[in-house]
Design a protein around this motif. Structure first.
Motif, short mmCIF file in Angstrom:
data_model
loop_
_atom_site.label_atom_id
_atom_site.label_comp_id
_atom_site.label_asym_id
_atom_site.label_seq_id
_atom_site.Cartn_x
_atom_site.Cartn_y
_atom_site.Cartn_z
N GLU A 87 0.84 -1.21 0.00
CA GLU A 87 0.00 0.00 0.00
C GLU A 87 0.87 1.26 0.00
O GLU A 87 0.56 2.24 -0.69
N ALA A 88 1.96 1.25 0.75
CA ALA A 88 2.87 2.41 0.78
C ALA A 88 3.47 2.64 -0.61
O ALA A 88 3.60 3.79 -1.05
N GLU A 89 3.80 1.57 -1.31
CA GLU A 89 4.36 1.71 -2.66
C GLU A 89 3.30 2.24 -3.62
O GLU A 89 3.59 3.08 -4.46
N LYS A 94 1.27 6.75 -6.85
CA LYS A 94 0.18 7.70 -7.12
C LYS A 94 0.66 9.14 -7.01
O LYS A 94 0.27 10.00 -7.82
N LYS A 95 1.52 9.43 -6.03
CA LYS A 95 2.08 10.78 -5.88
C LYS A 95 2.91 11.16 -7.10
O LYS A 95 2.86 12.30 -7.58
N MET A 96 3.67 10.21 -7.60
CA MET A 96 4.49 10.48 -8.77
C MET A 96 3.62 10.77 -9.99
O MET A 96 3.88 11.71 -10.74
N ILE A 97 2.57 9.98 -10.17
CA ILE A 97 1.65 10.19 -11.29
C ILE A 97 0.95 11.54 -11.15
O ILE A 97 0.83 12.30 -12.12
N ALA A 98 0.54 11.88 -9.95
CA ALA A 98 -0.13 13.17 -9.71
C ALA A 98 0.80 14.34 -10.07
O ALA A 98 0.36 15.34 -10.65
N ALA A 99 2.07 14.21 -9.76
CA ALA A 99 3.04 15.27 -10.08
C ALA A 99 3.16 15.45 -11.59
O ALA A 99 3.29 16.58 -12.07
N VAL A 100 3.09 14.38 -12.32
CA VAL A 100 3.18 14.44 -13.78
C VAL A 100 1.92 15.09 -14.36
O VAL A 100 1.99 15.89 -15.31
#
Length: 102
Positions: A87-89, A94-100
């Motif tokens: 879940e942490a991964e 998701k944070k990386m995708i949101a930044a993009v």
């Protein structure tokens, strides 16, 4: 659970497969290839090393099969720590995708 570094692709796909239920090594290898549309192929050496490491981390454990003919196969399942690491991964990705997307 705080995770300090990204998870390897093999670890991620093994945990993904086991999030769907207990499985044996060959079944995990096949499922990972299917779930990744053929992009991820986990070899037997990688599978053995990854499962050994994840058992040491407490993320997965071996269980005994109740199915006839499967008594000799090693079945793996996620532990609570394994679910938390997975879940942490997912949250990190998701944070990386949101930044993009921003």
């Amino acid at each position: 659970m705080k995770k300090s570094e990204p998870m390897s692709e093999s670890f991620f796909y093994i945990l993904l497969c086991l999030s769907k239920g207990p499985n044996h090594g060959y079944g995990i290898m096949q499922m990972a290839e299917t779930l990744s549309d053929g992009d991820v192929k986990i070899g037997s050496g990688t599978m053995y090393g990854a499962t050994s490491n994840m058992i040491k981390k407490g993320w997965i454990e071996e269980i005994m099969s109740n199915e006839p003919g499967m008594e000799r196969k090693r079945l793996y399942c996620l532990t609570e720590d394994g679910k938390a690491a997975f879940e942490a991964e997912i949250q990190r990705l998701k944070k990386m995708i949101a930044a993009v997307e921003n």
